[in-house]
Design an enzyme around this catalytic site. Structure first.
Site: not given
Length: 513
Positions: A330, A447
């Site tokens: 991310c 994630h």
């Protein structure tokens, strides 16, 4: 009759989240449909539900303990700090906007209808609601318009158990001082005191417990021992973030960014035999690991500047040049690219050159991506014959939470992903490219990708093999491991607390308090 109970603490990290998780599992074991609830959570560890809503990881953990699916109603307000004085405000799973602390303090009372709507909706579906407070109810500077501690307890008429942390010392002063600072109506709501994180012989506490009960006129509901359950942590006070020394076997170093988010991503790696995972906040502790992970961040540009200023960027570039694998997730993925642009001022505005390890560019946008995905690591010539080439075909699932859009040349994708909606995937033709890979450097927006699928086993096998260590004992079943930890937690807390007394507390009506 619907029942509830609330766990409050004398301070942050007193153990409220784990006690709530334990009660969720105990009540579930006892045959009650149970759900967790926290009206307002401040944390950078978050989760995306099957319907695309964002919520705090603590309530996800508690939902797992109750053997139910996480639901954003369990955490209607999530505050994600973007600086020391401001946060992104998420209401019922979706972004309301960024607010300075002072503005939010004045505004938050307007969110009570949203809180109560979420709570009453859960109450219709479940027998028992286990409510978690935040910080301490005795923070007298914050008590006005409180919506998360005694204010919440009053709104839903909940009995309160107050927990103190003996591991940090002064637990009797913690509990007595907290009770003393409460107003009479609030003190009457506290039905039991809990000593948490105790190591030793309970007999030596008995005189102190008796004195505490005499002074507060509140019974001690139990003394909970230090429990070695390996479950998700809520925030930056997590003890695992202080683990800086490399252990035996493969050494994986996660960069401890100032605004680190979703470090729960890496908990599954900690459970793999032969893998030592630690957190590095400076060049000295970074050292010479076998792999570096640059994690998510709630302020990517600020954290990249921090790495640039303290030498971490230069150290990671040197490791990458020495063929040490580097993985960005991310915000970490964004940092590894060529540039980051923020035209609308979502973070700091302007632009910043990245670390230049991946051929991608990121532009921040106002709309936040919140989705669950399933994916597969691609065969990519850009990976060469390094670590990430060995992961080809590995499958995973997880979730995306980001404000930026990242583009590259289309030839260096790390994986392909499909969106999951309410447990179902999109059509076969709806695969989308994710991330990038270039030699021994890779990045992804996903994630939670280590929690299930074959990726974790294949990654750890490749790292162990590179060091000449046997990888036969590796396991993929992280879900089964977590189940065993919830059962361990529940068993220890059940032994420590007077559960008959707690059930009686929940039967009381407001007039009896």
């Amino acid at each position: 009759m619907k029942q509830n109970i609330m766990i409050q603490g004398t301070m942050s990290s007193a153990g409220k989240s784990l006690i709530c998780a334990a009660l969720c599992r105990i009540f579930t074991q006892d045959g009650f449909k149970t759900a967790p609830f926290k009206s307002q959570n401040m944390a950078l560890n978050s989760f995306i539900t099957e319907d695309g809503a964002e919520m705090g990881r603590a309530q996800v953990m508690q939902a797992e303990a109750a053997k139910i699916r996480p639901d954003a109603r369990m955490n209607p307000i999530l505050l994600k700090p973007t600086s020391d004085v401001g946060s992104q405000v998420i209401v019922n799973g979706h972004v309301l906007g960024n607010m300075p602390a002072a503005s939010y303090f004045k505004y938050k009372k307007q969110l009570v209808p949203e809180i109560m709507k979420a709570y009453r909706s859960l109450e219709e579906e479940y027998d028992i609601i286990v409510i978690e407070g935040a910080g301490s109810p005795a923070e007298i500077n914050l008590k006005k318009n409180d919506i998360v501690n005694m204010g919440m307890a009053k709104m839903v008429d909940a009995p309160v158990l107050l927990a103190g942390d003996i591991d940090r010392g002064g637990v009797f002063a913690q509990l007595y001082g907290t009770v003393a600072l409460l107003e009479e109506e609030e003190r009457n709501r506290v039905k039991g005191l809990i000593i948490n994180k105790f190591r030793g012989d309970v007999e030596i506490l008995k005189l102190g417990l008796a004195t505490l009960e005499e002074l507060t006129k509140i019974p001690v509901a139990g003394v909970i021992p230090w429990i070695y359950a390996k479950l998700d942590d809520e925030d930056s006070l997590a003890p695992r973030l202080s683990r800086v020394q490399a252990g035996a076997g493969v050494d994986i170093a996660v960069v401890r960014l100032p605004h680190i988010s979703n470090f729960t991503d890496f908990n599954p790696l900690e459970q793999q035999p032969g893998i030592s995972l630690r957190y590095a906040g400076d060049v000295k502790t970074l050292g010479q690991p076998d792999m570096v992970i640059v994690p998510g961040s709630k302020n990517t540009m600020s954290d990249l500047k921090w790495m640039r200023q303290n030498g971490m960027e230069a150290a990671i570039l040197k490791l990458a040049a020495a063929n040490v694998p580097v993985l960005g997730i991310c915000g970490g993925y964004q940092m590894l690219g060529e540039s980051i642009e923020d035209p609308d001022g979502e973070e700091e505005g302007g632009s910043l050159h990245g670390m230049g390890l991946l051929p991608v560019r990121t532009v921040f946008e106002k709309e936040k991506v919140q989705t669950r995905v399933t994916g597969e690591i691609l065969q990519n010539p850009g990976a060469g014959d390094g670590l990430f080439a060995a992961l080809c075909g590995s499958v995973f699932s997880g979730y995306e939470i980001h404000m930026g859009h990242t583009t590259g040349n289309g030839k260096n994708s790390f994986s392909r992903i499909r969106t999951l909606t309410n447990g179902s995937t999109e059509a076969e033709e709806d695969w989308q490219a994710d991330g990038a890979v270039c030699g021994n450097v890779a990045g992804t927006y996903v994630h939670g990708l280590f929690e299930d699928g074959s990726l974790t086993k294949n990654l750890c096998s490749a790292l162990l093999s590179k060091k000449g260590i046997c990888a036969e004992a590796l396991t993929q079943d992280y879900a089964a491991f977590k189940e065993s930890q919830y059962d361990l937690l529940a068993a220890e807390v059940r032994k420590a607390l007077d559960m008959e007394q707690i059930y009686r507390m929940m039967e009381k009506q407001e007039g009896d308090r």
